[in-house]
Design a protein around this motif. Structure first.
Motif, PDB file in Angstrom:
ATOM      1  N   THR A 240       0.837  -1.200   0.000  1.00  0.00           N
ATOM      2  CA  THR A 240       0.000   0.000   0.000  1.00  0.00           C
ATOM      3  C   THR A 240       0.872   1.250   0.000  1.00  0.00           C
ATOM      4  O   THR A 240       0.602   2.204  -0.741  1.00  0.00           O
TER       5      THR A 240
ATOM      6  N   ARG B 144       2.205   1.804  -3.397  1.00  0.00           N
ATOM      7  CA  ARG B 144       1.161   2.346  -4.271  1.00  0.00           C
ATOM      8  C   ARG B 144       0.963   3.840  -4.004  1.00  0.00           C
ATOM      9  O   ARG B 144       0.869   4.637  -4.932  1.00  0.00           O
ATOM     10  N   TYR B 145       0.930   4.230  -2.724  1.00  0.00           N
ATOM     11  CA  TYR B 145       0.777   5.651  -2.384  1.00  0.00           C
ATOM     12  C   TYR B 145       1.942   6.467  -2.944  1.00  0.00           C
ATOM     13  O   TYR B 145       1.760   7.586  -3.425  1.00  0.00           O
TER      14      TYR B 145
ATOM     15  N   ALA C 192       3.793   5.696  -5.595  1.00  0.00           N
ATOM     16  CA  ALA C 192       3.623   5.739  -7.057  1.00  0.00           C
ATOM     17  C   ALA C 192       2.538   6.723  -7.467  1.00  0.00           C
ATOM     18  O   ALA C 192       2.639   7.384  -8.503  1.00  0.00           O
ATOM     19  N   GLN C 193       1.488   6.849  -6.638  1.00  0.00           N
ATOM     20  CA  GLN C 193       0.385   7.762  -6.939  1.00  0.00           C
ATOM     21  C   GLN C 193       0.693   9.200  -6.531  1.00  0.00           C
ATOM     22  O   GLN C 193      -0.097  10.096  -6.792  1.00  0.00           O
TER      23      GLN C 193
ATOM     24  N   LYS D 292       0.839  10.208  -3.411  1.00  0.00           N
ATOM     25  CA  LYS D 292       0.179  10.493  -2.133  1.00  0.00           C
ATOM     26  C   LYS D 292       1.157  10.517  -0.969  1.00  0.00           C
ATOM     27  O   LYS D 292       0.857  11.076   0.074  1.00  0.00           O
TER      28      LYS D 292
END
Length: 101
Positions: free
Chosen positions: A30, A33-34, A36-37, A39
């Motif tokens: 997670t 992913r954050y 990469a996004q 966030k």
């Protein structure tokens, strides 16, 4: 991603995202992913991905607002364990909680 700075010295030490102290936070996948996004700001140091503790803490969002009863109970627990307060301290706490001093 860009490393953000914050005023807290402890918060400015990047932590590896697999660090055991990150327990209770999102999983490694997670966090990746954050990052990469966009966030979650991060840096790569020696092949490891690192993030600021303050940025990890910012991910923690309460699932709901506490009820008045929960806040009152917490305040009562705190008050019962607190040392005696001076009049100035009582006025300050009253101002913080929105009451008249």
């Amino acid at each position: 991603p860009v490393l953000m700075t914050t005023p807290s010295p402890r918060a400015t030490r990047p932590r590896h995202i697999r660090c055991p102290k990150n327990q209770g936070r999102p999983t490694y996948q997670t966090l990746r992913r954050y990052i990469a996004q966009g966030k979650l700001p991060a840096v790569k140091v020696g092949g490891r991905i690192k993030v600021l503790r303050s940025d990890l803490n910012a991910l923690a969002v309460p699932k709901r607002q506490p009820t008045f009863e929960e806040v009152e109970a917490a305040a009562e627990r705190l008050a019962s364990s607190a040392p005696p307060l001076s009049d100035a301290q009582v006025r300050r706490l009253s101002a913080i909680f929105g009451g008249a001093a």
